[in-house]
Structures are given as C-alpha cells and as structure tokens.
Design a protein around this motif. Structure first.
Motif, PDB file in Angstrom:
ATOM      1  N   ALA A 141       0.832  -1.434   0.393  1.00 39.93           N
ATOM      2  CA  ALA A 141       0.595   0.229   0.356  1.00 39.93           C
ATOM      3  C   ALA A 141       0.785   1.139   0.595  1.00 39.93           C
ATOM      4  O   ALA A 141       1.729   0.960   0.449  1.00 39.93           O
ATOM      5  N   ARG A 145      -4.683   7.094   0.541  1.00 42.12           N
ATOM      6  CA  ARG A 145      -6.413   6.688   0.767  1.00 42.12           C
ATOM      7  C   ARG A 145      -7.391   7.657   0.069  1.00 42.12           C
ATOM      8  O   ARG A 145      -7.031   9.132  -0.472  1.00 42.12           O
ATOM      9  N   ARG A 250     -10.193   3.779   9.506  1.00 43.13           N
ATOM     10  CA  ARG A 250     -10.914   2.961   8.958  1.00 43.13           C
ATOM     11  C   ARG A 250     -11.820   2.265   9.863  1.00 43.13           C
ATOM     12  O   ARG A 250     -12.980   1.624  10.101  1.00 43.13           O
ATOM     13  N   TRP A 322     -15.846  -0.867   3.372  1.00 43.67           N
ATOM     14  CA  TRP A 322     -14.384  -1.402   3.046  1.00 43.67           C
ATOM     15  C   TRP A 322     -13.739  -1.030   2.379  1.00 43.67           C
ATOM     16  O   TRP A 322     -12.300  -0.761   1.837  1.00 43.67           O
ATOM     17  N   LEU A 323     -14.509  -1.363   1.080  1.00 44.25           N
ATOM     18  CA  LEU A 323     -13.921  -1.545  -0.287  1.00 44.25           C
ATOM     19  C   LEU A 323     -13.340  -0.194  -0.907  1.00 44.25           C
ATOM     20  O   LEU A 323     -12.539   0.162  -1.404  1.00 44.25           O
ATOM     21  N   ARG A 326     -10.083   1.815   0.949  1.00 45.04           N
ATOM     22  CA  ARG A 326      -8.990   0.860   0.952  1.00 45.04           C
ATOM     23  C   ARG A 326      -7.938   2.024  -0.112  1.00 45.04           C
ATOM     24  O   ARG A 326      -8.031   2.207  -0.587  1.00 45.04           O
TER      25      ARG A 326
END
Length: 328
Positions: A141, A145, A250, A322-323, A326
């Motif tokens: 990652a 975001r 999150r 969540w999606l 991510r």
C-alpha cells in the motif's frame, strides 16, 4: 536482519502498511492463547457455552482447544482453505459478543466473564485469520486513501431498509418506556420485570426518564449505518470541532459494524425463520413474560425482523465502506 528486528525499527505507520509480514505471527500467538484459554477452562471446570441462562457442559471447552490447534496448523501450513474454515468457526464462537458488550455497558458486569473472554477472543481471532488468509494477495500500500465518496444507490437502499426495520422496534420499546401497553404488557410490568432480571441503575434511570436503552442503541446503530455509506463517515464533519476535516480511522466504524453484522444478521435471520415456523404452527412459542403465545410471537417478529434486516444492511454497508476506503 530478521523480520522481527526490522519491525522494531519501523514507525507505527510503516508497521501498519507492512501487516502481511507480521499478521501470521500475531495469528499464531492468538491461536496458542485461545487454545490455552480453552484448556484452562476445561481443567478448572469453567463452562464457556450457555443455552440461555443455563451453562452447557464443561467438555464443550475442548472445542475451543481444537479451534486454536486448527488455527495454528492453518497458519504454519499456510493452507488458505483451512484459514477460512478456522475464521468461520471463530466467528461462530464470537456470536454473542455484541450482546455481551451491551450487557456490560448497562449492567456494569458480564453474565459470564469466561464466556465474554471466549467471545472477545473469538472476534479477534476471526479478524486475524481473515487477514492472514488474505495476506498472500495483499499488494504493497502506498498509504494514500481514496477521496471521500458515498456508497452506491443499492447500498443506500439497503441502509434505508435497515433503518425502516427499526421503526416498529423503537415504537414498541418507547411505548413501554413511556408507560403504555403493547402485546398485553404495560410499561410498569416491563419495568418491574427488568428490575427482577437485575437491570442496572443506569438502565432503570433511563427508563424512569421515559427512555429505553435498546431504542437508544438502535438510534446509534442507524447513525453507524449512515456513517458507513456517506462521505462524513470518512472525514470528520465540522461539528466535531477539533476533529473536523481529519480522516476517520477505518477501524473506527468498521470494528463495531463487523461485530454487529456478525451477531445481528445470523441471529435475526435464524430468528425470523423460527418465527415463520411458529406462525404456520410447526413449532410453538412459549409465552414467557407475555399473556399469550400470540403476544410473544408478535414481539418476536418485530424484534427479530429488525435485527435481521438491519444486520444484513450493516453487512452490505460495511463491505461497501471497506472497499471505498481501501488504500491504493
């Protein structure tokens, strides 16, 4: 330099982004802890499973020992299918966690300390096992975001349905809280039964003000639901003062959402299935605290129907959040 040494030299943000490298170790530690916890309860004669208020056989604690061993084996062999099986079983073991938290909030004590630990550790394990199963597919990652965005129209419709399902439930609870009568039981009778069942001072104080604790929790649940589908659930709005404009972590909405979904969805769906069987006469609902079985069934339909629809809506909204949040 070993992975452990590298981890100790990393910042918190770097450790979080490097979770695929350390989550397996954390899961293995959890598995050994959970297995040891179950073994300790079996040897000490402490029941971990309950049916209502009645404790189940102490020997059921061996299931926790076995689950911990299965999870450890799955981590060591890196068998993804086995990890998901252990995750599902751990989720089942955490089934009553939400109810335990609510009881702890309003009664200042859990019905069973060992049962609460079993549920809490089960919830932690479910998350760790799922993360370990996904670690192999995780991409590095960048930490960036996506910009705040609303959920899709279908997810919004699910949230509206989940909210609407709580309206009859809240109306029923408020009716009792203000002293009215519903399903043959008056508000005074309901309050007296709460006192007999050991309701805490906080619960009784709210009731004396005409407020029902579970109706307030339903309102918080709706707030959480809309936080998951609206942009203000990703960036703190201005009315939060100091936090205004900052990113919402999150885990803050996802943790209660996942716990609530894992508890309410199966509980509600199975419950309305039982209510349907009772409605057609296949099974009989005991009156309990109500004048008749019909009254008890009516209340069950309202409560379990709300839990089922809201639980499913919460699952859909949590997945969407969540999606959408991510990191890239």
């Amino acid at each position: 330099m070993t992975d452990v040494v590298r981890m100790t030299s990393m910042s918190w943000r770097e450790r979080r982004q490097a979770w695929p490298r350390w989550v397996g170790y954390a899961t293995l530690g959890w598995a050994l802890t959970y297995s040891g916890f179950g073994l300790g309860c079996v040897l000490s004669g402490t029941p971990l499973f309950y049916r209502g208020d009645d404790p189940g056989p102490v020997e059921l604690g061996w299931l926790i020992v076995g689950l911990g061993a299965l999870a450890a084996l799955a981590v060591l062999t890196r068998a993804r299918a086995l990890l998901w099986v252990a995750c599902a079983l751990s989720t089942v073991c955490a089934f009553g966690l939400l109810m335990d938290v609510i009881t702890l909030m309003f009664n200042q004590e859990a019905d069973s300390a060992a049962g609460f630990l079993k549920n809490a550790l089960g919830g932690v394990g479910a998350g760790l096992l799922a993360a370990t199963a996904r670690a192999g597919d995780a991409r590095p990652a960048t930490g960036a975001r996506p910009a705040p965005s609303p959920a899709s129209r279908d997810v919004h419709l699910a949230a509206y349905a989940g909210t609407a399902a709580f309206v009859p439930y809240a109306a029923m609870k408020v009716t009792w809280a203000v002293g009215g009568t519903f399903a043959g039981v008056s508000g005074e009778e309901m309050l007296a039964k709460s006192e007999e069942n050991g309701a805490s001072g906080l619960w009784l104080t709210l009731a004396s003000w005409g407020l029902d604790a579970t109706a307030l929790l339903a309102a918080l649940g709706v707030f959480l639901l809309f936080g998951l589908i609206r942009p203000w659930g990703q960036v703190f709005p201005r009315w939060t003062l100091v936090l205004g404009g900052r990113r919402v972590p999150r885990w803050l909405p996802l943790a209660p959402a996942l716990i609530g979904a894992a508890t309410l969805a199966p509980y509600g769906v199975l419950g309305i299935g039982y209510c349907a069987l009772a409605t057609v006469g296949a099974v009989r609902v005991r009156p309990g605290d109500f004048p008749s079985s019909a009254d008890a069934l009516l209340v069950s339909w309202i409560g379990l129907g709300a839990f089922a629809v809201y639980g499913v809506a919460l699952t859909v909204a949590a997945r969407s959040y969540w999606l959408r949040t991510r990191p890239a």
